[in-house]
Design a protein around this motif. Structure first.
Motif, PDB file in Angstrom:
ATOM      1  N   LEU A 107       0.829  -1.209   0.000  1.00 58.69           N
ATOM      2  CA  LEU A 107       0.000   0.000   0.000  1.00 58.69           C
ATOM      3  C   LEU A 107       0.860   1.255   0.000  1.00 58.69           C
ATOM      4  N   ILE A 108       1.903   1.260   0.811  1.00 61.19           N
ATOM      5  CA  ILE A 108       2.818   2.405   0.862  1.00 61.19           C
ATOM      6  C   ILE A 108       3.450   2.619  -0.507  1.00 61.19           C
ATOM      7  N   ASP A 109       3.879   1.532  -1.143  1.00 61.36           N
ATOM      8  CA  ASP A 109       4.510   1.642  -2.463  1.00 61.36           C
ATOM      9  C   ASP A 109       3.553   2.248  -3.481  1.00 61.36           C
ATOM     10  N   VAL A 110       2.321   1.769  -3.530  1.00 64.45           N
ATOM     11  CA  VAL A 110       1.371   2.227  -4.540  1.00 64.45           C
ATOM     12  C   VAL A 110       0.955   3.681  -4.308  1.00 64.45           C
ATOM     13  N   ILE A 111       0.634   4.031  -3.062  1.00 63.22           N
ATOM     14  CA  ILE A 111       0.046   5.345  -2.788  1.00 63.22           C
ATOM     15  C   ILE A 111       1.087   6.434  -2.578  1.00 63.22           C
ATOM     16  N   CYS A 112       2.148   6.131  -1.830  1.00 64.97           N
ATOM     17  CA  CYS A 112       3.128   7.180  -1.489  1.00 64.97           C
ATOM     18  C   CYS A 112       3.987   7.600  -2.676  1.00 64.97           C
ATOM     19  N   SER A 113       4.031   6.791  -3.730  1.00 64.31           N
ATOM     20  CA  SER A 113       4.802   7.161  -4.918  1.00 64.31           C
ATOM     21  C   SER A 113       3.928   7.806  -5.995  1.00 64.31           C
ATOM     22  N   SER A 114       2.680   8.112  -5.662  1.00 62.68           N
ATOM     23  CA  SER A 114       1.746   8.680  -6.642  1.00 62.68           C
ATOM     24  C   SER A 114       1.540  10.170  -6.413  1.00 62.68           C
ATOM     25  N   GLY A 115       1.560  10.941  -7.497  1.00 69.07           N
ATOM     26  CA  GLY A 115       1.244  12.364  -7.433  1.00 69.07           C
ATOM     27  C   GLY A 115      -0.266  12.562  -7.490  1.00 69.07           C
ATOM     28  N   THR A 116      -0.689  13.821  -7.470  1.00 67.90           N
ATOM     29  CA  THR A 116      -2.119  14.116  -7.419  1.00 67.90           C
ATOM     30  C   THR A 116      -2.882  13.536  -8.597  1.00 67.90           C
ATOM     31  N   GLU A 117      -2.402  13.741  -9.806  1.00 63.29           N
ATOM     32  CA  GLU A 117      -3.104  13.228 -10.987  1.00 63.29           C
ATOM     33  C   GLU A 117      -3.199  11.712 -10.946  1.00 63.29           C
ATOM     34  N   GLU A 118      -2.139  11.051 -10.482  1.00 63.54           N
ATOM     35  CA  GLU A 118      -2.157   9.593 -10.386  1.00 63.54           C
ATOM     36  C   GLU A 118      -3.137   9.129  -9.315  1.00 63.54           C
ATOM     37  N   ILE A 119      -3.204   9.856  -8.203  1.00 65.23           N
ATOM     38  CA  ILE A 119      -4.156   9.517  -7.138  1.00 65.23           C
ATOM     39  C   ILE A 119      -5.594   9.625  -7.660  1.00 65.23           C
ATOM     40  N   VAL A 120      -5.877  10.711  -8.352  1.00 70.96           N
ATOM     41  CA  VAL A 120      -7.226  10.915  -8.898  1.00 70.96           C
ATOM     42  C   VAL A 120      -7.571   9.795  -9.875  1.00 70.96           C
ATOM     43  N   ALA A 121      -6.647   9.494 -10.780  1.00 67.86           N
ATOM     44  CA  ALA A 121      -6.898   8.447 -11.784  1.00 67.86           C
ATOM     45  C   ALA A 121      -7.048   7.077 -11.127  1.00 67.86           C
ATOM     46  N   MET A 122      -6.225   6.805 -10.118  1.00 69.92           N
ATOM     47  CA  MET A 122      -6.300   5.521  -9.431  1.00 69.92           C
ATOM     48  C   MET A 122      -7.616   5.349  -8.684  1.00 69.92           C
ATOM     49  N   ASP A 145      -0.804   5.408  12.433  1.00 67.24           N
ATOM     50  CA  ASP A 145      -0.027   6.335  11.612  1.00 67.24           C
ATOM     51  C   ASP A 145      -0.169   6.060  10.121  1.00 67.24           C
ATOM     52  N   LEU A 146      -0.207   4.778   9.751  1.00 70.84           N
ATOM     53  CA  LEU A 146      -0.336   4.451   8.327  1.00 70.84           C
ATOM     54  C   LEU A 146      -1.645   4.989   7.786  1.00 70.84           C
ATOM     55  N   GLN A 147      -2.703   4.834   8.536  1.00 69.94           N
ATOM     56  CA  GLN A 147      -4.004   5.355   8.132  1.00 69.94           C
ATOM     57  C   GLN A 147      -3.947   6.868   7.932  1.00 69.94           C
ATOM     58  N   LYS A 148      -3.311   7.579   8.858  1.00 71.46           N
ATOM     59  CA  LYS A 148      -3.218   9.042   8.778  1.00 71.46           C
ATOM     60  C   LYS A 148      -2.549   9.485   7.480  1.00 71.46           C
ATOM     61  N   VAL A 149      -1.426   8.847   7.155  1.00 64.57           N
ATOM     62  CA  VAL A 149      -0.670   9.257   5.964  1.00 64.57           C
ATOM     63  C   VAL A 149      -1.426   8.915   4.687  1.00 64.57           C
ATOM     64  N   LEU A 150      -1.887   7.665   4.561  1.00 59.93           N
ATOM     65  CA  LEU A 150      -2.513   7.229   3.320  1.00 59.93           C
ATOM     66  C   LEU A 150      -3.836   7.948   3.065  1.00 59.93           C
ATOM     67  N   VAL A 151      -4.634   8.129   4.094  1.00 55.81           N
ATOM     68  CA  VAL A 151      -5.905   8.841   3.920  1.00 55.81           C
ATOM     69  C   VAL A 151      -5.651  10.299   3.544  1.00 55.81           C
ATOM     70  N   ALA A 152      -4.656  10.920   4.161  1.00 55.53           N
ATOM     71  CA  ALA A 152      -4.321  12.307   3.816  1.00 55.53           C
ATOM     72  C   ALA A 152      -3.939  12.420   2.344  1.00 55.53           C
ATOM     73  N   LEU A 153      -3.167  11.458   1.843  1.00 53.48           N
ATOM     74  CA  LEU A 153      -2.774  11.474   0.435  1.00 53.48           C
ATOM     75  C   LEU A 153      -3.969  11.214  -0.483  1.00 53.48           C
ATOM     76  N   LEU A 154      -4.832  10.296  -0.081  1.00 56.03           N
ATOM     77  CA  LEU A 154      -5.987   9.954  -0.915  1.00 56.03           C
ATOM     78  C   LEU A 154      -7.054  11.034  -0.916  1.00 56.03           C
ATOM     79  N   LYS A 155      -7.010  11.933   0.061  1.00 59.21           N
ATOM     80  CA  LYS A 155      -7.955  13.050   0.068  1.00 59.21           C
ATOM     81  C   LYS A 155      -7.602  14.088  -0.995  1.00 59.21           C
TER      82      LYS A 155
END
Length: 323
Positions: A107-122, A145-155
């Motif tokens: 999950l960290i690999d997929v989400i933390c390496s994605s920019g905004t456009e990639e997050i939206v498309a994903m 902590d993992l939830q905090k980071v990933l949810v913040a990025l996915l928002k």
């Protein structure tokens, strides 16, 4: 950082002929499937899917999934090569969330390496493929902590625009430098907010400026001030934006180091980068670790899965091959 030229397919690619070859082999998986998918680029594979549907009124991805059901890792590579990057990221996120236990590293690999456009498309692809909301699934499937980071990025809180604001980036670097060790990873800290809301381009400059001011490596700072999944996620973001080749090489190394192999990360990175970044990743891997990427993959995988990964990676081209 400049990317290499995209992978080239065969000259005068004939989607009809390729489709016929695949259809003739679809009842018994063989080298034909591997050869076709690894000798075509993403545009040609899209044409191949359309042509296959036109010729046989069948979905190529579904046919491959049925025919390779006993070769799970090989199947994931084949299907990944036939999907758009957003669909593939969405699929990898879904697999990570559905594992017997949540695959936090994937999950960290997929989400933390994605920019905004990639997050939206994903997230859009995830909803289309599974009829579900990725942010909600991550929030329900993770904690702490993992939830905090990933949810913040996915928002989608990260800035959309990649234009550099040097003044703001320097101001952020000064803010980080003055922050010391005060709750470096807390949700309301400057560090956390900067890491999850700035564009990759902006964040790269900020972190490089911070390292210049503090004379400390940002990864060492994270290691000393944070721990657990927060440290993993923040290191992933920091390394990706400052040197994506090192990020990918490091994660490939970690996926194969020691006992067992993390096929989810290995597959995600090789498939995602095979058309642009892989040559640079191979050079970085050989420089940072003992042996070439191909030699590591050959030693840690087997069967058709090994063969298709090695075909995508290609020859060593002079890298150190000893492992």
């Amino acid at each position: 950082m400049a990317t290499t030229a995209p992978a080239k397919g065969k000259p005068n690619f004939d989607a009809k002929k390729a489709g016929e070859r695949l259809h003739s082999s679809i009842d018994g998986i063989n080298q034909v499937l591997l050869n076709v998918l690894t000798n075509t680029n993403s545009e040609e594979r899209r044409e191949l899917k359309y042509t296959y549907k036109t010729l046989y009124d069948k979905n190529l991805v579904n046919d491959i999934a049925v025919d390779t059901y006993r070769l799970d890792d090989f199947k994931k590579v084949c299907i990944g090569l036939l999907k758009t990057p957003a669909e593939f990221d969405a699929e990898c996120a879904r697999f990570a969330l559905q594992a017997p236990s949540i695959d936090e590293n994937a999950l960290i690999d997929v989400i933390c390496s994605s920019g905004t456009e990639e997050i939206v498309a994903m997230t859009e692809a995830y909803n289309k493929l599974y009829g579900r909301n990725l942010e909600e699934d991550v929030e329900n499937g993770t904690k702490g902590d993992l939830q905090k980071v990933l949810v913040a990025l996915l928002k989608r809180s990260r800035a959309d625009r990649e234009e550099m604001d040097f003044k703001a980036a320097k101001a952020d670097a000064i803010k980080l430098y003055g922050g010391g060790k005060v709750k470096l990873g807390a949700e309301d800290s400057d560090f956390f907010n900067i890491m999850v809301t700035r564009s990759h381009t902006q964040l790269e400059f900020t972190l490089l400026e911070y390292m210049e001011l503090s004379k400390r490596d940002i990864l060492e700072v994270i290691d000393s001030d944070l721990s657990g999944t927060m440290a993993k996620a923040m290191k992933a973001i920091a390394l990706f934006v400052t040197d994506k080749y090192k990020y990918y090489a490091y994660n490939l190394y970690k996926s194969m180091k020691g006992f067992g192999t993390s096929e989810s990360i290995l597959t995600h990175i090789i498939v995602k980068t095979n058309e642009y970044e892989l040559p640079g990743i191979k050079r970085t891997f050989a420089k940072e670790y003992e042996g070439s990427l191909a030699s590591w993959v050959e030693g840690d995988t087997s069967g058709y899965y090994r063969d298709i990964l090695l075909a995508l990676i290609g020859p060593d081209s002079g890298e150190n091959t000893g492992k």
